[in-house]
Design a protein around this motif. Structure first.
Motif, PDB file in Angstrom:
ATOM      1  N   ARG A  18       2.097   1.898  -3.496  1.00  0.00           N
ATOM      2  CA  ARG A  18       1.078   2.509  -4.371  1.00  0.00           C
ATOM      3  C   ARG A  18       0.939   4.009  -4.080  1.00  0.00           C
ATOM      4  NH1 ARG A  18      -0.645  -2.745  -4.021  1.00  0.00           N
ATOM      5  NH2 ARG A  18      -1.768  -2.576  -2.052  1.00  0.00           N
ATOM      6  N   GLN A  19       1.009   4.375  -2.812  1.00  0.00           N
ATOM      7  CA  GLN A  19       0.933   5.792  -2.452  1.00  0.00           C
ATOM      8  C   GLN A  19       2.158   6.561  -2.963  1.00  0.00           C
ATOM      9  OE1 GLN A  19       0.390   5.724   1.806  1.00  0.00           O
ATOM     10  NE2 GLN A  19      -1.690   4.921   1.658  1.00  0.00           N
ATOM     11  N   GLN A  20       3.323   5.930  -2.846  1.00  0.00           N
ATOM     12  CA  GLN A  20       4.543   6.559  -3.361  1.00  0.00           C
ATOM     13  C   GLN A  20       4.453   6.761  -4.879  1.00  0.00           C
ATOM     14  OE1 GLN A  20       7.281   3.568  -2.019  1.00  0.00           O
ATOM     15  NE2 GLN A  20       7.865   4.699  -0.174  1.00  0.00           N
ATOM     16  N   GLU A  59       0.829  -1.211   0.000  1.00  0.00           N
ATOM     17  CA  GLU A  59       0.000   0.000   0.000  1.00  0.00           C
ATOM     18  C   GLU A  59       0.861   1.258   0.000  1.00  0.00           C
ATOM     19  OE1 GLU A  59      -2.970   2.455  -0.529  1.00  0.00           O
ATOM     20  OE2 GLU A  59      -3.147   0.272  -0.672  1.00  0.00           O
ATOM     21  N   GLU A  60       1.933   1.252   0.781  1.00  0.00           N
ATOM     22  CA  GLU A  60       2.834   2.403   0.791  1.00  0.00           C
ATOM     23  C   GLU A  60       3.435   2.624  -0.599  1.00  0.00           C
ATOM     24  OE1 GLU A  60       6.782   4.191   3.068  1.00  0.00           O
ATOM     25  OE2 GLU A  60       6.232   2.097   3.389  1.00  0.00           O
ATOM     26  N   THR A  99       4.177   0.420 -10.687  1.00  0.00           N
ATOM     27  CA  THR A  99       4.568   1.820 -10.495  1.00  0.00           C
ATOM     28  C   THR A  99       4.387   2.590 -11.801  1.00  0.00           C
ATOM     29  OG1 THR A  99       6.181   1.134  -8.810  1.00  0.00           O
ATOM     30  CG2 THR A  99       6.457   3.334  -9.753  1.00  0.00           C
ATOM     31  N   ALA A 134       1.742   7.108  -6.643  1.00  0.00           N
ATOM     32  CA  ALA A 134       0.790   8.198  -6.895  1.00  0.00           C
ATOM     33  C   ALA A 134       1.453   9.555  -6.650  1.00  0.00           C
ATOM     34  CB  ALA A 134      -0.448   8.028  -6.020  1.00  0.00           C
ATOM     35  N   ALA A 135       2.316   9.646  -5.641  1.00  0.00           N
ATOM     36  CA  ALA A 135       2.994  10.908  -5.331  1.00  0.00           C
ATOM     37  C   ALA A 135       3.974  11.301  -6.440  1.00  0.00           C
ATOM     38  CB  ALA A 135       3.713  10.802  -3.991  1.00  0.00           C
TER      39      ALA A 135
END
Length: 192
Positions: free
Chosen positions: A33-35, A30-31, A62, A37-38
């Motif tokens: 995927r957030q990275q 999950e982290e 990614t 997106a960032a």
């Protein structure tokens, strides 16, 4: 001038556990995927013409997140930029390796890809991608070790001792036959 943004994939469970991944096909956590997106949001304010990815799942996921945000298709999956083969150490932590092979495990032949082989393979793949799109801005999503060894070949004067962080971007540029590095291991997008 051809510009390339080299991006290390987002975090995986094995990254969190300190396990060697190599060619093992792990997905983002999950982290991660957030990275992704960032970094995608950061890149959305810039002009990118193409995006390529390693054929391993964590890099591909990614790249897919970035491509969707930028509104461009992934131009290709490139085995030449997959992570270095970890041989028998894939899936192990440092503690596992010491338990199995002792503290001198690095001196043993455990089937790891050599730094020299990785340097040649990765840099050639990057040069091939650049040659397909002269004068364009290209993103390449890959892996930490293979990118650092590739950079040793492309930009020999660049210090690559600092390990690349998940979703870091390193920007290099090619003018004729000369490569330069404009930015190394930047994760400003993760500090928001």
């Amino acid at each position: 001038m051809t510009k390339i943004g080299l991006i290390r994939h987002g975090s995986t469970f094995w990254n969190q556990e300190g396990r060697a991944q190599g060619h093992t096909d792990n997905s983002l956590d999950e982290e991660g995927r957030q990275q992704a997106a960032a970094i995608a949001e950061r890149l959305s304010g810039e002009q990118w013409d193409y995006i390529y990815s390693s054929d391993l799942l964590r890099a591909r996921q990614t790249a897919e997140i970035i491509a969707e945000r930028l509104g461009i298709e992934i131009a290709g999956l490139v085995p030449g930029i997959r992570e270095m083969n970890g041989g028998l150490i894939e899936g192990t932590t440092e503690a596992d390796r010491i338990e199995r092979w002792g503290t001198s495990w690095k001196s043993l032949d455990l089937g790891l890809e050599s730094p020299e082989a990785a340097r040649i393979r990765g840099s050639q793949a990057i040069m091939d991608i650049a040659a397909k799109h002269p004068g364009k801005n290209i993103l390449i999503v890959s892996h930490g070790a293979i990118l650092r060894h590739s950079l040793r070949e492309l930009v020999p004067d660049l210090s690559v001792d600092e390990v690349l962080k998940n979703t870091s971007i390193t920007r290099i540029a090619q003018l004729e036959d000369t490569w330069s590095c404009e930015l190394y291991n930047c994760v400003e997008h993760l500090k928001i």
